[in-house]
Design a protein around this motif. Structure first.
Motif, PDB file in Angstrom:
ATOM      1  N   GLU A   1       0.671  -1.224  -0.100  1.00 61.90           N
ATOM      2  CA  GLU A   1       0.027  -0.081   0.012  1.00 61.90           C
ATOM      3  C   GLU A   1       0.759   1.290   0.117  1.00 61.90           C
ATOM      4  OE1 GLU A   1      -2.634   0.224   3.344  1.00 61.90           O
ATOM      5  OE2 GLU A   1      -3.742  -1.686   2.611  1.00 61.90           O
ATOM      6  N   ALA A   2       1.901   1.178   0.864  1.00 61.89           N
ATOM      7  CA  ALA A   2       2.575   2.645   1.271  1.00 61.89           C
ATOM      8  C   ALA A   2       3.468   2.754  -0.118  1.00 61.89           C
ATOM      9  CB  ALA A   2       3.591   2.633   2.413  1.00 61.89           C
ATOM     10  N   GLU A   3       4.278   1.778  -0.663  1.00 60.18           N
ATOM     11  CA  GLU A   3       5.097   2.052  -1.674  1.00 60.18           C
ATOM     12  C   GLU A   3       4.020   2.557  -3.072  1.00 60.18           C
ATOM     13  OE1 GLU A   3       8.060   1.745  -2.106  1.00 60.18           O
ATOM     14  OE2 GLU A   3       8.588   1.217  -0.223  1.00 60.18           O
ATOM     15  N   LEU A   4       2.980   1.960  -3.256  1.00 60.03           N
ATOM     16  CA  LEU A   4       1.923   2.130  -4.416  1.00 60.03           C
ATOM     17  C   LEU A   4       1.384   3.715  -4.206  1.00 60.03           C
ATOM     18  CD1 LEU A   4       0.415  -0.998  -5.597  1.00 60.03           C
ATOM     19  CD2 LEU A   4       2.335   0.405  -6.401  1.00 60.03           C
ATOM     20  N   GLN A   5       1.236   4.218  -3.169  1.00 58.75           N
ATOM     21  CA  GLN A   5       0.617   5.473  -2.819  1.00 58.75           C
ATOM     22  C   GLN A   5       1.920   6.499  -2.756  1.00 58.75           C
ATOM     23  OE1 GLN A   5      -0.805   5.210   1.165  1.00 58.75           O
ATOM     24  NE2 GLN A   5      -2.806   4.743   0.834  1.00 58.75           N
ATOM     25  N   GLU A   6       3.042   6.143  -2.874  1.00 59.40           N
ATOM     26  CA  GLU A   6       4.259   7.201  -3.011  1.00 59.40           C
ATOM     27  C   GLU A   6       4.715   7.229  -4.305  1.00 59.40           C
ATOM     28  OE1 GLU A   6       7.184   6.009  -0.014  1.00 59.40           O
ATOM     29  OE2 GLU A   6       5.722   6.341   1.510  1.00 59.40           O
TER      30      GLU A   6
ATOM     31  N   ARG B   1       0.847   5.011  -9.624  1.00 60.72           N
ATOM     32  CA  ARG B   1       0.545   5.468  -8.143  1.00 60.72           C
ATOM     33  C   ARG B   1      -0.939   5.351  -8.109  1.00 60.72           C
ATOM     34  NH1 ARG B   1       2.674  11.080  -6.537  1.00 60.72           N
ATOM     35  NH2 ARG B   1       1.429  10.516  -4.564  1.00 60.72           N
ATOM     36  N   GLN B   2      -1.426   4.511  -6.712  1.00 61.80           N
ATOM     37  CA  GLN B   2      -2.668   4.439  -6.648  1.00 61.80           C
ATOM     38  C   GLN B   2      -2.870   4.097  -4.999  1.00 61.80           C
ATOM     39  OE1 GLN B   2      -3.877   0.357  -8.448  1.00 61.80           O
ATOM     40  NE2 GLN B   2      -1.753   0.845  -9.425  1.00 61.80           N
ATOM     41  N   ASP B   3      -4.051   4.206  -4.697  1.00 63.99           N
ATOM     42  CA  ASP B   3      -4.250   3.798  -3.153  1.00 63.99           C
ATOM     43  C   ASP B   3      -5.364   2.609  -3.180  1.00 63.99           C
ATOM     44  OD1 ASP B   3      -5.348   3.600  -0.622  1.00 63.99           O
ATOM     45  OD2 ASP B   3      -6.411   5.708  -0.501  1.00 63.99           O
TER      46      ASP B   3
ATOM     47  N   ASN C   1     -11.134  -2.714  -1.341  1.00 70.07           N
ATOM     48  CA  ASN C   1      -9.962  -3.157  -2.591  1.00 70.07           C
ATOM     49  C   ASN C   1     -10.090  -4.682  -2.330  1.00 70.07           C
ATOM     50  OD1 ASN C   1      -7.093  -3.912  -2.737  1.00 70.07           O
ATOM     51  ND2 ASN C   1      -7.336  -2.534  -4.169  1.00 70.07           N
TER      52      ASN C   1
ATOM     53  N   GLN D   1      -7.967   7.506 -11.483  1.00 68.89           N
ATOM     54  CA  GLN D   1      -8.031   8.811 -10.972  1.00 68.89           C
ATOM     55  C   GLN D   1      -7.058   9.917 -11.541  1.00 68.89           C
ATOM     56  OE1 GLN D   1     -10.382   9.941  -8.835  1.00 68.89           O
ATOM     57  NE2 GLN D   1     -11.119   7.897  -8.931  1.00 68.89           N
TER      58      GLN D   1
ATOM     59  N   SER E   1      -5.671   1.061  -0.130  1.00 66.71           N
ATOM     60  CA  SER E   1      -6.143   0.707   1.277  1.00 66.71           C
ATOM     61  C   SER E   1      -7.563   0.534   1.180  1.00 66.71           C
ATOM     62  CB  SER E   1      -5.719   1.876   2.053  1.00 66.71           C
ATOM     63  OG  SER E   1      -6.137   3.163   1.688  1.00 66.71           O
TER      64      SER E   1
END
Length: 376
Positions: free
Chosen positions: A258-263, A307-309, A315, A376, A311
Motif C-alpha cells: 500500500e505505502a509504496e504504491l501511494q508514493e 501510483r494508486q491507493d 479493495n 483517478q 487501502s
C-alpha cells in the motif's frame, strides 16, 4: 536463430491414463476444503484452496513491445500495443491469518484486457481477458496429479502437523516423501520434497521486489516457454520498504505494498524463456529449474503500476470476487505438462464453489473500470 529453440508439438506432453480419474478426486477434496473453510478458515467466508489470503488488487497496464525477434513475437506478443490490466498479489498458503504463520510463498496473478481470440475455457471463450497465475519461485514441488493427491492433503492439514513441534514436522516430511505410505520406495517423492525445501527457504520480500514464474511450461506460439514477471531494476531500486519481517506485526506484506504504491509508480518486466533442450529444460518435471545459460529470459512486455491507493476493505472485497486461472489464455499460450493440465478443471470447479458459497456473482469483467472504477 529459430533452429536452437525446441518447436512445440503435442507429443512434448506425457499421457497419463489415470489423469481424469485423479483430477476428479482432487476436485472433490478441493471442494470439501472450500466448503469447510467457511467455518474453519477464520474469516467467515469460503477460501481459495491456495493463495487464500490476498494482499491487494492493483490497477496496471501491459505494453507489448515492438520490434521483438520473431521467436518471441508469438501469440499475443506478436501485436505491439497497450492493454489495461489487474494484478492480484497473494500469499501461496491455503490458509488465512497472520503473515508470520503463512510462509513466504507469494503470488502475482495478472489479468490482461482486450485480448482478441477465444480462450481455452469452453464455458467462457469470449471474455477478451488473458490470465497469468505466477508464483515467486522458478520451480514447483509437484509433478503429477497422483502426487498432488497427497501433497494437497498435506498442505491443507499443515497447521495440524506443525502445531505438534518437531515430531509433527517429522511426520509431515515422512508423509510427503512416502506419499503417506502409498508410494513404493523406488518412487518416493524426493525430487518434489527437495523442491519444497528449497522453496520453503525463500526469504520474505516486499511483493514488488519478488520475481514470479509460471508454475510450469506453457506454449509460446511455435515454441515452448516459461514466463517470468520480474521487477524492472530502475523501479526496484526506488523501493523504500525493502526489509520484510513477518514476525514484526500481524500484517506486513499488504501495508508495505500500500505505502509504496501511494508514493510512487512501479514496473515489472514480462519475460519469456524459450526451451532449447527438453532434457535439461523439461516440460513434465516442474522441480527442475530451466538454466538461464541455456536460454536467457527476454523481455517481451512491460507491466506498469501507476501510483494508486489500494487501502480499504473494498479493495480486498473486489479482489476476492475475481477469478484467475492459467487456462484463461489463447491456444498459442496453452499450459503444458501433467500438473498444469490438471489446473484447468480444478481451478474452474473451485472458483465456482467458492463464488457460490460466498454468494458472489461469477462473471469475468470486461474492463478495469468495471472493477475499480475509472482511473483517478
Amino acid at each position: 536463430m529459430a533452429a536452437q529453440f525446441v518447436p512445440y508439438t503435442p507429443d512434448v506432453e506425457d499421457d497419463d491414463p489415470h489423469f481424469d480419474q485423479n483430477v476428479q478426486t482432487v476436485i472433490a477434496k478441493t471442494e470439501a476444503y472450500i466448503t469447510e473453510s467457511v467455518k474453519a478458515g477464520g474469516t467467515g467466508r469460503a477460501l481459495r484452496d491456495a493463495h487464500a489470503k490476498g494482499y491487494g488488487l492493483v490497477r496496471g497496464e501491459v505494453e507489448i513491445l515492438d520490434g521483438l525477434p520473431p521467436e518471441y513475437a508469438q501469440g499475443i506478443y506478436a501485436t505491439p500495443g497497450t492493454h489495461d490490466a489487474l494484478i492480484r498479489f497473494s500469499n501461496g498458503s491455503p490458509h488465512a491469518g497472520a503473515d508470520a504463520r503463512l510462509g513466504a510463498a507469494t503470488g502475482l496473478a495478472l489479468k490482461i484486457f482486450d485480448i482478441p481470440g477465444p480462450t481455452l475455457l469452453e464455458d467462457e471463450p469470449d471474455t477478451g481477458t488473458f490470465d497469468y497465475a505466477n508464483i515467486n519461485g522458478p520451480i514447483f514441488f509437484c509433478n503429477t496429479v497422483e502426487h498432488y493427491l497427497f501433497i494437497q492433503e498435506l498442505f491443507l492439514n499443515a497447521p495440524a502437523y506443525f502445531s505438534q513441534g518437531r515430531p509433527g514436522a517429522h511426520r509431515f516430511f515422512t508423509d510427503f516423501v512416502t506419499g503417506k505410505g502409498t508410494l513404493d520406495q523406488d518412487d518416493w517423492a524426493w525430487d518434489e520434497f527437495l523442491a519444497f525445501l528449497r522453496l520453503s527457504k525463500t526469504p520474505p520480500a516486499n511483493l514488488l521486489l519478488s520475481s514470479y514464474w509460471t508454475m510450469g511450461a506453457v506454449r509460446h506460439g511455435d515454441y515452448i516457454a516459461k514466463v517470468r514477471i520480474t521487477p524492472d531494476p530502475s523501479f526496484a531500486a526506488a523501493v523504500v520498504r525493502r526489509d520484510i519481517d513477518p514476525t514484526s506485526a500481524q500484517e506486513v506484506f499488504r501495508p508495505a505494498l500500500e505505502a509504496e504504491l501511494q508514493e510512487r509508480p512501479y514496473a515489472f518486466d514480462i519475460q519469456v524463456q524459450l526451451c532449447t533442450d527438453l532434457e535439461r529444460m523439461p516440460v513434465e518435471d516442474t522441480t527442475v529449474e530451466w538454466p538461464e545459460q541455456l536460454s536467457p529470459s527476454v523481455t517481451v512486455a512491460k507491466l506498469r503500476l501507476p501510483r494508486q491507493d489500494i487501502s480499504g476493505p473494498e479493495n480486498l472485497e473486489k479482489m476476492d470476487s475475481l477469478s484467475f486461472t492459467p487456462w484463461r489464455v489463447t491456444a498459442e499460450h496453452a499450459p503444458l505438462g501433467n500438473i498444469m493440465r490438471s489446473r484447468k478443471e480444478v481451478y474452474r470447479q473451485s472458483s465456482m464453489e467458492r463464488h457460490k458459497l460466498n454468494q458472489q456473482p461469477r462473471t469475468e469483467p470486461r474492463s478495469v473500470a468495471e472493477v475499480l472504477g475509472p482511473a483517478q
